[in-house]
Enzyme design. Structure first.
Site, PDB file in Angstrom:
ATOM      1  N   LYS A 148      29.022  42.615  17.519  1.00 59.81           N
ATOM      2  CA  LYS A 148      28.358  41.677  18.424  1.00 59.81           C
ATOM      3  C   LYS A 148      27.612  42.370  19.569  1.00 59.81           C
ATOM      4  CE  LYS A 148      31.097  37.731  17.409  1.00 59.81           C
ATOM      5  NZ  LYS A 148      32.032  36.716  17.746  1.00 59.81           N
ATOM      6  N   ASP A 170      28.912  31.177  20.402  1.00 58.47           N
ATOM      7  CA  ASP A 170      30.372  31.181  20.593  1.00 58.47           C
ATOM      8  C   ASP A 170      30.768  30.402  21.848  1.00 58.47           C
ATOM      9  OD1 ASP A 170      31.103  32.606  18.354  1.00 58.47           O
ATOM     10  OD2 ASP A 170      31.003  34.551  19.336  1.00 58.47           O
TER      11      ASP A 170
END
Ligand code: NAP
Length: 482
Positions: free
Chosen positions: A289, A326
């Site tokens: 990420k 997220d």
């Protein structure tokens, strides 16, 4: 379009026939080497009973098969079986029996020349495949992919074959092992003749997927040159449930698109694969990420504030833009579990972990007004994250042992618990008053969640977050939220 070819792995012909009738593939491969010796002798009768064309194969142990006899015995057995009406016979590159070639020609059985390498993709791949095609035979290559660079070689070779041989001979080309998996799913997009698969739970070669998964989840038999490719990168990533979210969603919109896992060893090498396939978008999971950010030309404010990107969109495989869904995905289930009148504001919160997911979680909690302390195994990472979001931090082992007051909310963001047995904070005693939110979604209940349930806590697992972030991500993939 490609054909889904079921490799039959049972010892008895009747059981293999049953597998064919249950699974209904486009064609099937009968492996003489997997049949019991008495059944091997009866193989010639199999094709007439089969509802689909059959490839006859007797794979040597050197090439991943179970044949242990000598070459002469194998030749005799193949000659006997070729009395049957097989559509194809698979003969290895160095199988030079003139008798077999002549018999196949007489019977109208086409020859597939095959080459296997269980260690690597051969350096002189093109020349070796061309050599096998000289007599006009169909060509098959199956090579272990050791990483994304090997997968790229498979895709490049498939594309160049199609350009060079638009009218055939046909090519079957696949990457074995986890890194090769995308080549099995995308065979139709690459114009390859077929892709092999197994019955559920009976993997016949490294990386085989079941026919049901290929057909129903990935729609591999319907994919073509113009199908759009989406996916998820990570390591590990094959456990990801995201294909189960995105593929049905593409189907419901009647989009010619597929979403598949790409196990990644090296992010730079993966971006070359992404450019080659003109991937339209992909999800990013552990441990990439943060690493993907150096390949982005543009980042959303959420990526900039958290330093983590879980969604990448590209225009025809370039100009990569990063997003983070997220945050939205994390907050949605949490706000749903709060009691009437309860708010996140001023909630005393422990965040366990300081990786990519923790960045989104910590950022979302700080923005929501929680009083956050980040606990992490590597204290320097906890400190860096806490400084970024102006909150507190402490070493992981001090959670629950430092005599501090208990927390209202504990959010577990590490990957510890994914294997089902580990607990990142075994010393922490739940008071029963806390909300525990463990963002791991596989397994659905981690040991930490189990302890929190037992203590009477309100408990949330990672699946609702996965679904909520996946929905937000899908809107980006489908072009509804750009
Ligand atoms: P990441 O960037 O690799 O970070 C991993 C974190 O876990 C680091 O803080 C690491 O500590 C810690 N860790 C790893 N093994 C540990 C162990 N044995 N004991 C204690 N700490 C350990 O990974 P990520 O992207 O943040 O993802 C972490 C987890 O969140 C994964 O399970 C992922 O599936 C899950 N996740 C779920 C969702 C969802 O939608 N539900 C979304 C995103 C992520 P160090 O810094 O000391 O290495």
């Amino acid at each position: 379009m490609t054909r889904l070819c079921l490799t039959l792995t049972k010892k008895r012909l009747a059981e293999n026939l049953q597998d064919l009738q249950t699974n209904k593939p486009d064609l099937a491969e009968l492996r003489l080497d997997l049949l019991s010796p008495d059944e091997q002798k009866k193989a010639a009768a199999f094709p007439v009973q089969s509802p689909v064309p059959i490839i006859l194969t007797c794979r040597l142990s050197r090439d991943g098969g179970a044949w242990k006899g000598c070459r002469t015995e194998r030749e005799a057995l193949l000659l006997e079986a070729l009395e049957g009406n097989f559509a194809y016979v698979d003969l290895e590159k160095d199988e030079d029996s003139a008798l077999l070639a002549a018999k196949a020609a007489r019977q109208g059985t086409k020859i597939i020349r095959s080459l296997h390498n269980f260690n690597a993709v051969p350096a002189n791949l093109e020349a070796r495949l061309e050599e096998m095609a000289l007599a006009g035979n169909m060509v098959k290559g199956a090579f272990m992919c050791r990483g994304c660079s090997d997968l790229l070689k498979i895709f490049e070779q498939a594309a160049s074959w199609k350009k060079k041989h638009p009218l055939g001979p046909e090519l079957i080309l696949l990457g074995m092992g986890p890194f090769g998996l995308p080549s099995r799913i995308l065979a139709g997009k690459m114009g390859l003749y077929l892709t092999f698969c197994s019955c559920e739970g009976e993997e016949a070669a490294p990386g085989h997927i079941s026919l049901g998964t290929l057909r129903n989840l990935y729609r591999a038999g319907e994919l073509g040159k113009n199908s759009q490719v989406f996916g998820i990168i990570g390591n590990p990533v094959l456990h990801s449930r995201s294909p189960e979210i995105h593929n049905p969603a593409f189907r419901s919109l009647q989009m010619d698109a597929v979403y598949l896992p790409f196990p990644v060893d090296d992010v730079k090498a993966f971006f070359k694969v992404a450019e080659f396939l003109k991937i339209r978008g992909f999800s990013v999971t552990v441990p990439f990420k943060e690493k993907v950010r150096s390949f982005l030309v543009k980042e959303s404010p959420e990526v900039q504030s958290t330093g983590a990107c879980n969604t990448v969109l590209g225009k025809a495989g370039a100009s990569w833009q990063g997003f983070n869904t997220d945050i939205q995905g994390f907050l949605e289930p949490l706000t749903r579990i709060l009691k009437a009148g309860e708010t996140l504001k001023d909630m005393k919160t422990a965040v366990i972990g300081a990786g990519g997911a923790s960045r989104a979680v910590t950022g979302a909690l700080v923005q929501s007004g929680c009083s956050v302390t980040v606990f992490n195994r590597s204290p320097q990472r906890a400190q860096a994250l806490a400084e970024h979001f102006s909150c507190s931090w402490a070493p992981l082992e001090t959670l629950g042992t430092s005599g501090k007051k208990s927390f209202d909310l504990v959010v577990q963001t590490t990957s510890c618990g994914m294997k089902g047995k580990e607990d990142p904070v075994p010393a922490y005693q739940f008071s029963g008053r806390e909300i525990l939110y463990d963002i791991i979604y596989s397994p659905p209940e981690t040991p930490l969640m189990h302890r929190a349930f037992a203590a009477g806590c309100r408990v949330l697992g990672g699946l609702p977050m996965l679904k909520a972030q996946g929905q937000a991500q899908f809107q980006l993939f489908a072009g509804k939220n750009k």
